[in-house]
Scaffold this motif. Sequence first.
Motif, short mmCIF file in Angstrom:
data_model
loop_
_atom_site.label_atom_id
_atom_site.label_comp_id
_atom_site.label_asym_id
_atom_site.label_seq_id
_atom_site.Cartn_x
_atom_site.Cartn_y
_atom_site.Cartn_z
N MET A 39 8.21 4.38 -26.76
CA MET A 39 8.92 3.29 -27.41
C MET A 39 9.28 2.24 -26.36
O MET A 39 9.81 2.56 -25.30
CB MET A 39 10.20 3.82 -28.08
N ASN A 40 8.97 0.98 -26.65
CA ASN A 40 9.16 -0.09 -25.67
C ASN A 40 10.28 -1.01 -26.15
O ASN A 40 10.04 -2.00 -26.84
CB ASN A 40 7.86 -0.87 -25.51
N LYS A 41 11.50 -0.67 -25.77
CA LYS A 41 12.66 -1.47 -26.17
C LYS A 41 13.60 -1.61 -24.98
O LYS A 41 13.75 -0.67 -24.19
CB LYS A 41 13.41 -0.81 -27.34
N VAL A 42 14.22 -2.77 -24.86
CA VAL A 42 15.04 -3.07 -23.69
C VAL A 42 16.35 -3.72 -24.12
O VAL A 42 16.37 -4.61 -24.97
CB VAL A 42 14.32 -4.03 -22.71
N ILE A 43 17.44 -3.29 -23.49
CA ILE A 43 18.73 -3.98 -23.58
C ILE A 43 19.07 -4.48 -22.19
O ILE A 43 19.09 -3.72 -21.22
CB ILE A 43 19.84 -3.07 -24.12
N LEU A 44 19.30 -5.78 -22.10
CA LEU A 44 19.75 -6.41 -20.85
C LEU A 44 21.22 -6.76 -21.00
O LEU A 44 21.60 -7.50 -21.91
CB LEU A 44 18.95 -7.67 -20.58
N VAL A 45 22.05 -6.22 -20.11
CA VAL A 45 23.47 -6.54 -20.08
C VAL A 45 23.73 -7.42 -18.86
O VAL A 45 23.50 -6.98 -17.73
CB VAL A 45 24.35 -5.27 -20.01
N ILE A 46 24.16 -8.64 -19.09
CA ILE A 46 24.55 -9.54 -18.01
C ILE A 46 26.07 -9.62 -17.99
O ILE A 46 26.67 -10.22 -18.89
CB ILE A 46 23.96 -10.95 -18.19
N ILE A 47 26.69 -8.99 -17.01
CA ILE A 47 28.15 -9.02 -16.89
C ILE A 47 28.52 -10.24 -16.06
O ILE A 47 28.28 -10.28 -14.85
CB ILE A 47 28.67 -7.72 -16.24
N ASP A 48 29.06 -11.23 -16.71
CA ASP A 48 29.28 -12.50 -16.06
C ASP A 48 30.28 -12.37 -14.91
O ASP A 48 31.36 -11.80 -15.06
CB ASP A 48 29.79 -13.52 -17.08
N GLY A 49 29.89 -12.91 -13.73
CA GLY A 49 30.82 -13.02 -12.61
C GLY A 49 31.13 -11.73 -11.88
O GLY A 49 32.15 -11.65 -11.18
N LEU A 50 30.26 -10.73 -11.96
CA LEU A 50 30.54 -9.42 -11.35
C LEU A 50 29.94 -9.33 -9.95
O LEU A 50 28.72 -9.29 -9.78
CB LEU A 50 29.97 -8.30 -12.23
#
Length: 271
Positions: A1-12
Amino acid sequence: MNKVILVIIDGLRCDVAFKEMRYMVRLTREGLAARFTLKAEMPSLSKPLYETLLTGIPPYISGVTSNEFKGRSTQKSIFHLTKEKGLINAAAAYYWISELYNCYPFDPPLHREQEKEDMPIQFGRFYFEDDYPDSHLFVDGEILRRKYKPDFLLIHPMGVDYFGHLYGGSSREYAKKTSETDGLLSKYIPLWLDDGYQVIVTADHGMDDFGNHGGESSEERDVPLFLVGDRFTSVCYEPPSQLGIAPLICRLLKINPSKAMNSITSPATMG
């Protein structure tokens, strides 16, 4: 299964992340994730680096060189590429993301909730106040995930950046907010992994001790990268910069990177 979640934590910033994100660090110690330090592109500002992370193009080429940039991006983002390949994408993010890829200028009554499969970002929930609670933002993302089952999902919380500007990057308040964000990840990452997602957690830029960013100091430019999922090797080559993130996502989704991405960099190694 080809699925992606990108989490961008602002200012970390990286040093605080590796100290306070105990869940994420524990995953790496147990061999369930890999972690790296990335050097943010310049200028170390939000809107230029959203563009870099989502297109693989540095600000001096993309033209998105400040937070005052007006208009839509001229580059092909992950959203464009997934849509072209018939995949589903979604974003729970700050309104600047909507402005870059969907609708400029942002009009809250019209654009806060977006559900148009012919748009680059097909399904979106966009907030427009910097103090919008991260807990609400993660729920926004989870609603999108459960309702639309996106192949690519962006989740972009602002709380760490907000507290950094208020109290500084070395403050107790900033550290506590980082720990709280780690707690949210500990709640949702197991659900995402169970549903077959590969998870990338990183940041756009860091934060100096005085609550600023935009410059070249390590506090402003060094950001964390965590790779979580069964398609990552236990030891990955460290991407030289943020430019490798978008091509890496393309490889995970099994879609071709844009020509511009290919001309700039190559992605991290994975299994």
